[in-house]
Design a protein around this motif. Structure first.
Motif, PDB file in Angstrom:
ATOM      1  N   GLU A 153       1.112   9.059  12.838  1.00 30.29           N
ATOM      2  CA  GLU A 153       1.693  10.257  12.235  1.00 30.29           C
ATOM      3  C   GLU A 153       0.790  10.845  11.152  1.00 30.29           C
ATOM      4  O   GLU A 153       0.969  11.988  10.752  1.00 30.29           O
ATOM      5  N   LEU A 154      -0.170  10.066  10.675  1.00 34.70           N
ATOM      6  CA  LEU A 154      -1.026  10.495   9.565  1.00 34.70           C
ATOM      7  C   LEU A 154      -2.451  10.826   9.985  1.00 34.70           C
ATOM      8  O   LEU A 154      -3.215  11.358   9.198  1.00 34.70           O
ATOM      9  N   VAL A 155      -2.820  10.469  11.213  1.00 34.82           N
ATOM     10  CA  VAL A 155      -4.210  10.598  11.658  1.00 34.82           C
ATOM     11  C   VAL A 155      -4.270  11.444  12.933  1.00 34.82           C
ATOM     12  O   VAL A 155      -3.467  11.275  13.835  1.00 34.82           O
ATOM     13  N   GLU A 156      -5.249  12.354  12.970  1.00 38.83           N
ATOM     14  CA  GLU A 156      -5.506  13.084  14.211  1.00 38.83           C
ATOM     15  C   GLU A 156      -6.915  12.742  14.683  1.00 38.83           C
ATOM     16  O   GLU A 156      -7.795  12.460  13.883  1.00 38.83           O
ATOM     17  N   ILE A 157      -7.095  12.740  16.001  1.00 38.77           N
ATOM     18  CA  ILE A 157      -8.392  12.441  16.603  1.00 38.77           C
ATOM     19  C   ILE A 157      -8.796  13.649  17.441  1.00 38.77           C
ATOM     20  O   ILE A 157      -8.035  14.101  18.301  1.00 38.77           O
ATOM     21  N   ILE A 158      -9.985  14.162  17.171  1.00 38.71           N
ATOM     22  CA  ILE A 158     -10.512  15.313  17.894  1.00 38.71           C
ATOM     23  C   ILE A 158     -11.806  14.902  18.571  1.00 38.71           C
ATOM     24  O   ILE A 158     -12.708  14.375  17.924  1.00 38.71           O
ATOM     25  N   MET A 211       0.843  -1.173   0.000  1.00 36.76           N
ATOM     26  CA  MET A 211       0.000   0.000   0.000  1.00 36.76           C
ATOM     27  C   MET A 211       0.887   1.233   0.000  1.00 36.76           C
ATOM     28  O   MET A 211       1.791   1.357   0.807  1.00 36.76           O
ATOM     29  N   THR A 212       0.627   2.146  -0.905  1.00 38.80           N
ATOM     30  CA  THR A 212       1.381   3.382  -0.980  1.00 38.80           C
ATOM     31  C   THR A 212       0.607   4.494  -0.292  1.00 38.80           C
ATOM     32  O   THR A 212      -0.563   4.722  -0.581  1.00 38.80           O
ATOM     33  N   ILE A 213       1.270   5.178   0.620  1.00 39.55           N
ATOM     34  CA  ILE A 213       0.650   6.293   1.319  1.00 39.55           C
ATOM     35  C   ILE A 213       1.119   7.579   0.663  1.00 39.55           C
ATOM     36  O   ILE A 213       2.315   7.808   0.533  1.00 39.55           O
ATOM     37  N   PRO A 214       0.157   8.416   0.202  1.00 38.93           N
ATOM     38  CA  PRO A 214       0.547   9.661  -0.464  1.00 38.93           C
ATOM     39  C   PRO A 214       1.261  10.604   0.495  1.00 38.93           C
ATOM     40  O   PRO A 214       1.129  10.480   1.709  1.00 38.93           O
ATOM     41  N   PRO A 215       2.033  11.565  -0.055  1.00 40.74           N
ATOM     42  CA  PRO A 215       2.730  12.508   0.816  1.00 40.74           C
ATOM     43  C   PRO A 215       1.754  13.304   1.671  1.00 40.74           C
ATOM     44  O   PRO A 215       0.627  13.570   1.260  1.00 40.74           O
ATOM     45  N   GLN A 216       2.195  13.686   2.847  1.00 40.32           N
ATOM     46  CA  GLN A 216       1.336  14.420   3.762  1.00 40.32           C
ATOM     47  C   GLN A 216       1.068  15.835   3.268  1.00 40.32           C
ATOM     48  O   GLN A 216       1.910  16.458   2.632  1.00 40.32           O
ATOM     49  N   ASP A 217      -0.102  16.323   3.603  1.00 35.82           N
ATOM     50  CA  ASP A 217      -0.484  17.701   3.338  1.00 35.82           C
ATOM     51  C   ASP A 217       0.397  18.605   4.193  1.00 35.82           C
ATOM     52  O   ASP A 217       0.562  18.378   5.375  1.00 35.82           O
ATOM     53  N   GLY A 253      -0.327  18.339   8.219  1.00 30.05           N
ATOM     54  CA  GLY A 253       0.449  17.128   8.381  1.00 30.05           C
ATOM     55  C   GLY A 253      -0.351  15.848   8.491  1.00 30.05           C
ATOM     56  O   GLY A 253       0.219  14.777   8.574  1.00 30.05           O
ATOM     57  N   PHE A 254      -1.674  15.925   8.497  1.00 29.61           N
ATOM     58  CA  PHE A 254      -2.497  14.730   8.656  1.00 29.61           C
ATOM     59  C   PHE A 254      -3.236  14.410   7.368  1.00 29.61           C
ATOM     60  O   PHE A 254      -3.656  15.294   6.637  1.00 29.61           O
ATOM     61  N   LEU A 255      -3.400  13.126   7.103  1.00 28.07           N
ATOM     62  CA  LEU A 255      -4.186  12.685   5.966  1.00 28.07           C
ATOM     63  C   LEU A 255      -5.637  12.446   6.351  1.00 28.07           C
ATOM     64  O   LEU A 255      -6.526  12.475   5.520  1.00 28.07           O
TER      65      LEU A 255
END
Length: 58
Positions: A43-48, A1-7, A11-13
């Protein structure tokens, strides 16, 4: 699986937003299930979590 570069803006996808109001029992369960999957991509996910001014334990 390829993960695209971060925004570069935040910084989160993926952002997981959890609104809650007087649901501490369910919130704990929800966060435990999310954590099991999130830990591999933290590193790619944030939880609010938004409390909506609840006077009780959520």
């Amino acid at each position: 699986m390829t993960i695209p570069p971060q925004d570069k803006t935040n910084g989160f996808l993926l952002t997981i937003a959890i609104p809650t109001y007087n649901r501490s029992k369910y919130l704990d369960c929800c966060l435990k299930h999310i954590y099991k999957q999130w830990i591999h991509y933290k590193e790619l996910v944030e939880i609010i979590v938004s409390n909506h001014y609840c006077p009780v334990n959520s």
